[in-house]
Design a protein around this motif. Structure first.
Motif, PDB file in Angstrom:
ATOM      1  N   GLU A  31       1.901   0.136 -15.716  1.00 23.65           N
ATOM      2  CA  GLU A  31       0.926   1.073 -14.689  1.00 23.65           C
ATOM      3  C   GLU A  31       0.304   1.882 -15.165  1.00 23.65           C
ATOM      4  OE1 GLU A  31       2.028   3.043 -12.256  1.00 23.65           O
ATOM      5  OE2 GLU A  31       0.412   4.488 -13.699  1.00 23.65           O
ATOM      6  N   ARG A  33      -1.750   5.246 -15.389  1.00 24.41           N
ATOM      7  CA  ARG A  33      -1.228   6.630 -15.513  1.00 24.41           C
ATOM      8  C   ARG A  33      -0.311   6.268 -17.029  1.00 24.41           C
ATOM      9  NH1 ARG A  33      -2.284   7.502  -9.608  1.00 24.41           N
ATOM     10  NH2 ARG A  33      -3.075   9.251  -9.950  1.00 24.41           N
ATOM     11  N   LEU A  52       2.934  18.157  -5.575  1.00 20.11           N
ATOM     12  CA  LEU A  52       1.915  18.514  -5.729  1.00 20.11           C
ATOM     13  C   LEU A  52       0.833  17.523  -5.299  1.00 20.11           C
ATOM     14  CD1 LEU A  52       0.974  19.913  -9.398  1.00 20.11           C
ATOM     15  CD2 LEU A  52       1.481  21.236  -7.263  1.00 20.11           C
ATOM     16  N   GLY A  53       1.867  16.096  -5.073  1.00 21.71           N
ATOM     17  CA  GLY A  53       1.659  15.309  -4.147  1.00 21.71           C
ATOM     18  C   GLY A  53       1.987  15.361  -3.176  1.00 21.71           C
ATOM     19  N   ILE A 176     -10.805  -4.422  -9.446  1.00 21.60           N
ATOM     20  CA  ILE A 176      -9.330  -5.234 -10.364  1.00 21.60           C
ATOM     21  C   ILE A 176     -10.379  -6.705 -10.088  1.00 21.60           C
ATOM     22  CG2 ILE A 176      -7.272  -6.601 -10.489  1.00 21.60           C
ATOM     23  CD1 ILE A 176      -5.860  -4.093 -10.376  1.00 21.60           C
ATOM     24  N   LYS A 202      -4.379  19.722  -3.483  1.00 23.62           N
ATOM     25  CA  LYS A 202      -3.289  21.052  -3.220  1.00 23.62           C
ATOM     26  C   LYS A 202      -3.391  22.575  -3.990  1.00 23.62           C
ATOM     27  CE  LYS A 202       1.125  19.417  -0.320  1.00 23.62           C
ATOM     28  NZ  LYS A 202       2.272  18.764  -0.920  1.00 23.62           N
ATOM     29  N   TRP A 289      -6.670  15.422  -5.688  1.00 22.64           N
ATOM     30  CA  TRP A 289      -6.580  14.225  -5.808  1.00 22.64           C
ATOM     31  C   TRP A 289      -7.261  13.407  -5.522  1.00 22.64           C
ATOM     32  CZ3 TRP A 289      -2.061  12.202  -7.788  1.00 22.64           C
ATOM     33  CH2 TRP A 289      -0.460  12.955  -7.691  1.00 22.64           C
ATOM     34  N   TYR A 337       2.969   6.479   4.551  1.00 21.56           N
ATOM     35  CA  TYR A 337       3.933   7.230   3.605  1.00 21.56           C
ATOM     36  C   TYR A 337       5.294   7.011   2.992  1.00 21.56           C
ATOM     37  CZ  TYR A 337       2.396  10.560   8.147  1.00 21.56           C
ATOM     38  OH  TYR A 337       2.662  10.949   9.168  1.00 21.56           O
ATOM     39  N   LEU A 338       6.097   7.806   2.495  1.00 21.05           N
ATOM     40  CA  LEU A 338       6.595   7.856   1.405  1.00 21.05           C
ATOM     41  C   LEU A 338       7.180   6.369   1.683  1.00 21.05           C
ATOM     42  CD1 LEU A 338       7.730  10.930  -0.227  1.00 21.05           C
ATOM     43  CD2 LEU A 338       6.285   9.549  -0.830  1.00 21.05           C
TER      44      LEU A 338
HETATM   45  C1  LIG Z   1      -1.238  15.865  -1.438  1.00 22.07           C
HETATM   46  C2  LIG Z   1      -1.026  14.276  -0.878  1.00 22.07           C
HETATM   47  C3  LIG Z   1       0.153  14.658   0.611  1.00 22.07           C
HETATM   48  C4  LIG Z   1       1.379  13.591   0.959  1.00 22.07           C
HETATM   49  N1  LIG Z   1       2.411  14.387   1.332  1.00 22.07           N
HETATM   50  C5  LIG Z   1       2.979  13.450   2.242  1.00 22.07           C
HETATM   51  C6  LIG Z   1       4.723  13.866   2.737  1.00 22.07           C
HETATM   52  O1  LIG Z   1       4.427  15.057   2.733  1.00 22.07           O
HETATM   53  N2  LIG Z   1       5.698  12.890   3.008  1.00 22.07           N
HETATM   54  C7  LIG Z   1       4.990  11.544   2.759  1.00 22.07           C
HETATM   55  O2  LIG Z   1       6.096  10.617   3.516  1.00 22.07           O
HETATM   56  N3  LIG Z   1       3.923  10.864   2.436  1.00 22.07           N
HETATM   57  C8  LIG Z   1       2.555  12.259   2.106  1.00 22.07           C
HETATM   58  N4  LIG Z   1       2.001  11.255   1.162  1.00 22.07           N
HETATM   59  C9  LIG Z   1       1.779  10.307   0.871  1.00 22.07           C
HETATM   60  C10 LIG Z   1       1.964   9.815   0.052  1.00 22.07           C
HETATM   61  O3  LIG Z   1       1.940  10.182  -1.381  1.00 22.07           O
HETATM   62  C11 LIG Z   1       2.354   7.997  -0.494  1.00 22.07           C
HETATM   63  O4  LIG Z   1       3.213   7.138   0.730  1.00 22.07           O
HETATM   64  C12 LIG Z   1       3.074   7.544  -1.635  1.00 22.07           C
HETATM   65  O5  LIG Z   1       3.080   7.804  -3.041  1.00 22.07           O
HETATM   66  C13 LIG Z   1       2.355   6.021  -1.899  1.00 22.07           C
HETATM   67  O6  LIG Z   1       3.174   5.599  -2.994  1.00 22.07           O
HETATM   68  P1  LIG Z   1       2.377   4.042  -3.867  1.00 22.07           P
HETATM   69  O7  LIG Z   1       3.675   3.991  -4.317  1.00 22.07           O
HETATM   70  O8  LIG Z   1       2.422   2.949  -2.532  1.00 22.07           O
HETATM   71  O9  LIG Z   1       1.157   4.395  -4.259  1.00 22.07           O
HETATM   72  P2  LIG Z   1       0.599   5.224  -5.222  1.00 22.07           P
HETATM   73  O10 LIG Z   1       1.743   6.720  -5.274  1.00 22.07           O
HETATM   74  O11 LIG Z   1      -0.574   5.549  -5.074  1.00 22.07           O
HETATM   75  O12 LIG Z   1       1.128   4.493  -6.587  1.00 22.07           O
HETATM   76  C14 LIG Z   1      -0.505   3.665  -7.226  1.00 22.07           C
HETATM   77  C15 LIG Z   1       0.359   3.530  -9.152  1.00 22.07           C
HETATM   78  O13 LIG Z   1      -0.918   2.960  -9.396  1.00 22.07           O
HETATM   79  C16 LIG Z   1      -1.144   2.888 -10.116  1.00 22.07           C
HETATM   80  N5  LIG Z   1      -2.306   2.290 -10.376  1.00 22.07           N
HETATM   81  C17 LIG Z   1      -3.341   2.096  -9.896  1.00 22.07           C
HETATM   82  N6  LIG Z   1      -4.595   1.103 -10.575  1.00 22.07           N
HETATM   83  C18 LIG Z   1      -3.874   0.696 -11.116  1.00 22.07           C
HETATM   84  C19 LIG Z   1      -4.563  -0.019 -12.626  1.00 22.07           C
HETATM   85  N7  LIG Z   1      -5.662  -0.769 -12.333  1.00 22.07           N
HETATM   86  N8  LIG Z   1      -3.383  -0.699 -12.935  1.00 22.07           N
HETATM   87  C20 LIG Z   1      -2.372   0.087 -13.226  1.00 22.07           C
HETATM   88  N9  LIG Z   1      -2.044   0.663 -12.410  1.00 22.07           N
HETATM   89  C21 LIG Z   1      -2.887   1.199 -11.238  1.00 22.07           C
HETATM   90  C22 LIG Z   1      -1.417   4.836 -10.073  1.00 22.07           C
HETATM   91  O14 LIG Z   1      -1.533   5.000 -11.375  1.00 22.07           O
HETATM   92  C23 LIG Z   1      -0.044   4.323  -9.398  1.00 22.07           C
HETATM   93  O15 LIG Z   1       0.866   5.546 -10.199  1.00 22.07           O
HETATM   94  C24 LIG Z   1       0.875  11.932   0.455  1.00 22.07           C
HETATM   95  C25 LIG Z   1      -0.415  12.231  -0.849  1.00 22.07           C
HETATM   96  C26 LIG Z   1      -1.122  13.223  -0.527  1.00 22.07           C
HETATM   97  C27 LIG Z   1      -1.794  12.648  -1.746  1.00 22.07           C
END
Ligand SMILES: Cc1cc2nc3c(=O)[nH]c(=O)nc-3n(C[C@H](O)[C@H](O)[C@H](O)COP(=O)(O)OP(=O)(O)OC[C@H]3O[C@@H](n4cnc5c(N)ncnc54)[C@H](O)[C@@H]3O)c2cc1C
Length: 351
Positions: A31, A33, A52-53, A176, A202, A289, A337-338
């Motif tokens: 990861e 971060r 905040l997300g 990458i 946000k 973001w 979405y989540l």
């Molecule tokens: C402001 C906001 C509001 C939202 N509201 C909603 C909501 O109300 N309901 C909902 O369902 N969804 C909502 N979403 C969408 C939701 O946040 C996403 O669907 C979900 O968090 C995505 O998860 P993920 O694991 O796919 O991606 P991410 O959470 O983006 O995870 C990707 C990870 O990869 C890591 N990473 C990136 N590059 C590298 C690298 N080179 N090497 C190693 N690690 C790396 C990042 O640091 C991160 O931890 C919202 C998003 C935002 C920004």
């Protein structure tokens, strides 16, 4: 040698790693971060956590979220929407309407924030599986699997595994180095997929009490002026504090141009919409973001608001035999979405 290296410890990567480990695989997560969660980020106060997300889930429509919330033993609360609605037109004129536009089914929040859900998923992983502050820079196909190179606080390191899974917004994959290089059409296909909300921001304003309810207001508002476009009550049930939050309607470039003055502009807007008390939050947090390199790319600085029609992408052979794509944008349903983050994790492993 581990069986699987999961790159990205957002909800999708964590769910994938946990499920793979549960099936007996030896898993390592890298990861970038210094924290898990990715786009999930909850601001904690003594009273609780504010998102905040992502903040909202719809468990009646989202079976994986419903199961995950239940398994984690987390409570849900309905988004507060009872009361009058505030509308600000382009000329800045304010109208108070008797009611807003309640969601059906209602948007629900997780008590403890979405971070509580992410932490519950991560708690199922053995200690040491997640390696924070490891920025993956290269994935090379080898005779036996993959060699993944990351920058870490201790310097560059390379790990070998049978397979890798990328659980990040697809545009970040372009940062990458993949060896051999992906065909240009595949790279272009990934670059064309916006990270959902990656260009969003946000604002959260904390107060001692939900004074807007005294005026019969729900805390929901729309403004055609901004900087915030859509606002809602973010108060925690039973807490001795209250909160409003809003999504910015101003695009990333405009936010950047006003960076230093943005908190002041937001508090002024809150005052215009909800009265003088709203212009005096005891705390104001802006989470942009679009400025986060592990969420947004240059292309996300021009994001629109429309929800893209996400479709899963599988890498062709030989890459596809070793590298799986996960992350919310690769979901077979609820893309972005989540729920999609969980669906993509499930699909990456095969049922
Ligand atoms: C402001 C906001 C509001 C939202 N509201 C909603 C909501 O109300 N309901 C909902 O369902 N969804 C909502 N979403 C969408 C939701 O946040 C996403 O669907 C979900 O968090 C995505 O998860 P993920 O694991 O796919 O991606 P991410 O959470 O983006 O995870 C990707 C990870 O990869 C890591 N990473 C990136 N590059 C590298 C690298 N080179 N090497 C190693 N690690 C790396 C990042 O640091 C991160 O931890 C919202 C998003 C935002 C920004």
């Amino acid at each position: 040698m581990p069986d699987l290296i999961v790159i990205g410890a957002g909800l999708s990567g964590l769910a994938l790693a946990r499920e793979a480990a549960g099936r007996g695989a030896e898993v390592v997560m890298l990861e970038a971060r210094a924290r898990i969660g990715g786009r999930v980020l909850s601001h904690r106060t003594k009273a609780g956590a504010y998102d905040l997300g992502p903040a909202w889930v719809w468990p009646v429509l989202q079976p994986r979220i419903a199961r995950a919330v239940q398994a984690a033993g987390l409570a849900l609360t309905e988004q507060a929407e009872t009361g009058g609605f505030v509308f600000q037109d382009q000329a800045g004129r304010i109208q108070r309407l008797p009611h807003g536009f309640p969601q059906e089914p209602p948007s629900l929040r997780i008590t403890g924030g979405i971070a509580a859900l992410v932490e519950a998923v991560a708690a199922g992983l053995a200690p040491g599986v997640v390696r924070l502050e490891h920025v993956v820079r290269r994935i090379a196909l080898t005779e036996t699997g993959v060699a993944v190179t990351a920058e870490s606080p201790a310097g560059p390191m390379t790990l070998h595994a049978a397979r890798a899974a990328l659980a990040l917004p697809p545009r970040l994959i372009g940062g990458i180095e993949i060896l051999p290089a992906l065909p240009p059409s595949v790279g272009a296909g990934l670059a064309a997929v916006p990270g959902w909300m990656a260009g969003q921001a946000k604002a959260l304003a904390l107060y001692d009490r939900p004074f807007w309810r005294d005026a019969g207001l729900s805390g929901s508002a729309f403004s055609q002026v901004g900087p915030l476009g859509e606002l809602h009550d973010a108060s925690l049930p039973g807490a001795e504090e209250a909160a409003l939050f809003g999504f910015f309607s101003w695009p990333p470039a405009l936010r950047a141009a006003h960076r230093a003055g943005l908190p002041e502009l937001v508090t002024r807007e809150l005052g215009a919409l909800f009265g003088a008390e709203a212009a005096r939050p005891r705390e104001m947090i802006i989470q942009d973001w679009a400025t986060e390199p592990f969420t947004a790319t240059e292309a996300d600085q021009a994001n629109g608001n429309a929800h893209p029609d996400y479709r899963p992408i599988a890498l062709p052979a030989p890459w596809g035999e070793r590298i799986t794509l996960a992350g919310a944008e690769m979901a077979p349903e609820f893309g972005g979405y989540l729920e999609g983050a969980l669906a993509a994790a499930e699909a990456a492993l095969g049922a």
